[in-house]
Motif scaffolding. Structure first.
Motif, PDB file in Angstrom:
ATOM      1  N   UNK A 110       0.914  -1.187   0.046  1.00  0.00           N
ATOM      2  CA  UNK A 110      -0.030  -0.031  -0.070  1.00  0.00           C
ATOM      3  C   UNK A 110       0.877   1.157   0.033  1.00  0.00           C
ATOM      4  N   UNK A 111       1.830   1.257   0.621  1.00  0.00           N
ATOM      5  CA  UNK A 111       2.908   2.307   0.874  1.00  0.00           C
ATOM      6  C   UNK A 111       4.034   2.295  -0.486  1.00  0.00           C
ATOM      7  N   UNK A 112       3.895   1.493  -1.213  1.00  0.00           N
ATOM      8  CA  UNK A 112       4.962   1.394  -2.422  1.00  0.00           C
ATOM      9  C   UNK A 112       6.331   1.149  -1.750  1.00  0.00           C
ATOM     10  N   UNK A 113       6.407   0.288  -0.465  1.00  0.00           N
ATOM     11  CA  UNK A 113       7.736  -0.308  -0.180  1.00  0.00           C
ATOM     12  C   UNK A 113       8.424   0.615   0.845  1.00  0.00           C
ATOM     13  N   UNK A 114       7.693   1.168   2.005  1.00  0.00           N
ATOM     14  CA  UNK A 114       7.927   1.917   3.173  1.00  0.00           C
ATOM     15  C   UNK A 114       7.664   1.295   4.412  1.00  0.00           C
ATOM     16  N   UNK A 115       7.254   0.120   4.412  1.00  0.00           N
ATOM     17  CA  UNK A 115       6.924  -0.534   5.695  1.00  0.00           C
ATOM     18  C   UNK A 115       8.200  -1.132   6.271  1.00  0.00           C
ATOM     19  N   UNK A 116       7.991  -1.448   7.648  1.00  0.00           N
ATOM     20  CA  UNK A 116       9.209  -1.948   8.740  1.00  0.00           C
ATOM     21  C   UNK A 116       8.704  -2.572   9.680  1.00  0.00           C
ATOM     22  N   UNK A 139       7.035  -5.650  -0.974  1.00  0.00           N
ATOM     23  CA  UNK A 139       7.710  -4.864  -2.385  1.00  0.00           C
ATOM     24  C   UNK A 139       9.166  -5.007  -1.990  1.00  0.00           C
ATOM     25  N   UNK A 140       9.459  -4.504  -0.624  1.00  0.00           N
ATOM     26  CA  UNK A 140      11.094  -4.583  -0.536  1.00  0.00           C
ATOM     27  C   UNK A 140      11.609  -5.760  -0.192  1.00  0.00           C
ATOM     28  N   UNK A 141      12.798  -5.932  -0.702  1.00  0.00           N
ATOM     29  CA  UNK A 141      13.525  -7.332  -0.674  1.00  0.00           C
ATOM     30  C   UNK A 141      14.776  -7.136  -0.172  1.00  0.00           C
ATOM     31  N   UNK A 142      14.992  -7.412   1.124  1.00  0.00           N
ATOM     32  CA  UNK A 142      13.867  -8.058   2.027  1.00  0.00           C
ATOM     33  C   UNK A 142      13.022  -6.910   2.900  1.00  0.00           C
ATOM     34  N   UNK A 143      12.004  -7.122   3.354  1.00  0.00           N
ATOM     35  CA  UNK A 143      11.331  -6.332   4.161  1.00  0.00           C
ATOM     36  C   UNK A 143      12.014  -6.071   5.421  1.00  0.00           C
ATOM     37  N   UNK A 144      12.372  -5.021   5.684  1.00  0.00           N
ATOM     38  CA  UNK A 144      13.080  -4.621   7.062  1.00  0.00           C
ATOM     39  C   UNK A 144      12.692  -5.112   8.210  1.00  0.00           C
ATOM     40  N   UNK A 145      13.319  -5.856   9.024  1.00  0.00           N
ATOM     41  CA  UNK A 145      13.105  -6.336  10.344  1.00  0.00           C
ATOM     42  C   UNK A 145      14.307  -5.798  11.480  1.00  0.00           C
ATOM     43  N   UNK A 146      13.807  -5.174  12.186  1.00  0.00           N
ATOM     44  CA  UNK A 146      14.529  -4.499  13.442  1.00  0.00           C
ATOM     45  C   UNK A 146      14.223  -5.209  14.473  1.00  0.00           C
TER      46      UNK A 146
END
Length: 350
Positions: free
Chosen positions: A102-108, A170-177
């Motif tokens: 939904x955010x075009x690749x801005x989720x974390x 969308x992001x590869x990889x989806x950021x995980x902190x």
């Protein structure tokens, strides 16, 4: 370059003088407006922490972030934290992959064990399994992030055999902190996995976290990760106004009420004005003041810990929404430019 943003738990704590509390519905709507204002002010990230109590409205951070995704274009949208120990990693990935789309690749995702434990009985988990649940769920989350088809077996949820998890991020990889309140084990684990880390610093002197930062970097190097590429964030309470005196007076009653509410549950000593004033001193963990003073504290924090991201937790209890928005605006339009200019000035020449 440092990133600066906002974190919140969507508190609905009663007003310290009137006893009135904002409704959950209004707090949720206010959060979306805060995210929009944060982006307009030039901030980099907004994080929503997960809680399952009457005095918080943030039981489903991904939904709040999704609501803001369509009204923003640039700001990153993060949990702060996702209580991974009591969550289903499949659903966590699906929720945040949806926000990512939904955010075009801005989720974390900011994954943590949780400083509160109300989610464990709510979702049928045993507190005795607190640490093991986090380890296994993090392992599964990272496996889902890595591969579309997942085969996995653990001790606390049904096994998965060659099943797809959708949608994909969308992001590869989806950021995980990895989020930590100061646990050496968490810092070591994040370093070994090469994952970015967030330290919650809400008391004492932030510089005391330096040994944990060193442990994190040493573990990363031991595992073959480049310590120079690691991302380190901190999360601290604070508030901004045009003058330090105004900020201190406005924020104190809300901060005191919040600290003493939690303090009664955890056996902390009474939080008074002296403790508050000490915490907002230059080396303290409370970032309250005018833009120049808060910027000075963030620069000091960067110099002591090498942070790449700073989360300012502004909204405590039922603070007037206009004051919260003003604080967010000052953080983005005044504090962030000062910090970036100062850090650029002091950066080593190539």
């Amino acid at each position: 370059m440092i990133e600066i943003g906002i974190s919140t738990f969507l508190e609905t704590t009663p007003h310290p003088k009137t006893g009135a509390a904002i409704s959950h519905a209004e707090r949720l709507r206010n959060a979306v407006e805060e995210i929009v204002v944060a982006e307009q002010a030039g901030l980099d990230v907004y994080g929503v922490g997960e809680h399952h109590r009457a005095d918080y409205a943030a039981s489903a951070p991904a939904i709040v972030l999704a609501a803001a995704a369509s009204r923003t274009n640039r700001i990153r949208l993060s949990s702060a934290v996702t209580v991974l120990s009591s969550a289903d990693p499949v659903r966590v990935y699906q929720d945040f992959a949806s926000v990512d789309g939904l955010s075009s690749g801005r989720a974390e995702i900011m994954a943590g064990r949780g400083s509160f434990t109300e989610s464990f009985p709510l979702f049928g988990q045993r507190l005795d399994d607190y640490d093991e649940l986090f380890e296994q769920n993090l392992e599964l989350l990272l496996a889902i992030r890595e591969s579309e088809l997942v085969t996995w077996r653990g001790g606390h949820r049904p096994a998965i055999r060659s099943r797809g998890v959708y949608p994909r991020a969308v992001q590869e990889p989806l950021p995980v902190w990895i989020a930590s309140g100061g646990n050496p084990e968490s810092a070591f684990r994040a370093g070994m996995l090469g994952l970015p880390i967030v330290f919650a610093i809400i008391g004492g002197m932030p510089e005391r976290f330096a040994p944990l930062v060193n442990l994190y970097k040493q573990a990363a190097a031991q595992a073959g990760h480049d310590p120079a590429k690691l991302q380190i964030a901190t999360h601290s309470h604070g508030f901004l106004a045009d003058t330090t005196e105004e900020a201190a007076e406005l924020f104190f009653p809300y901060n005191q009420a919040q600290m003493n509410t939690i303090g009664r549950e955890r056996g902390w000593p009474h939080y008074d004005r002296a403790a508050y004033d000490n915490a907002r001193s230059l080396r303290g963990a409370l970032y309250v003041g005018d833009p120049e003073y808060v910027a000075e504290k963030i620069v000091l924090l960067h110099n002591n810990l090498g942070i790449t991201r700073f989360f300012h937790h502004v909204d405590i209890g039922s603070m007037p929404h206009r004051e919260v928005l003003r604080s967010i605006e000052l953080l983005g339009t005044k504090v962030a430019p000062i910090v970036r200019k100062e850090l650029a000035r002091n950066a080593p020449k190539a």
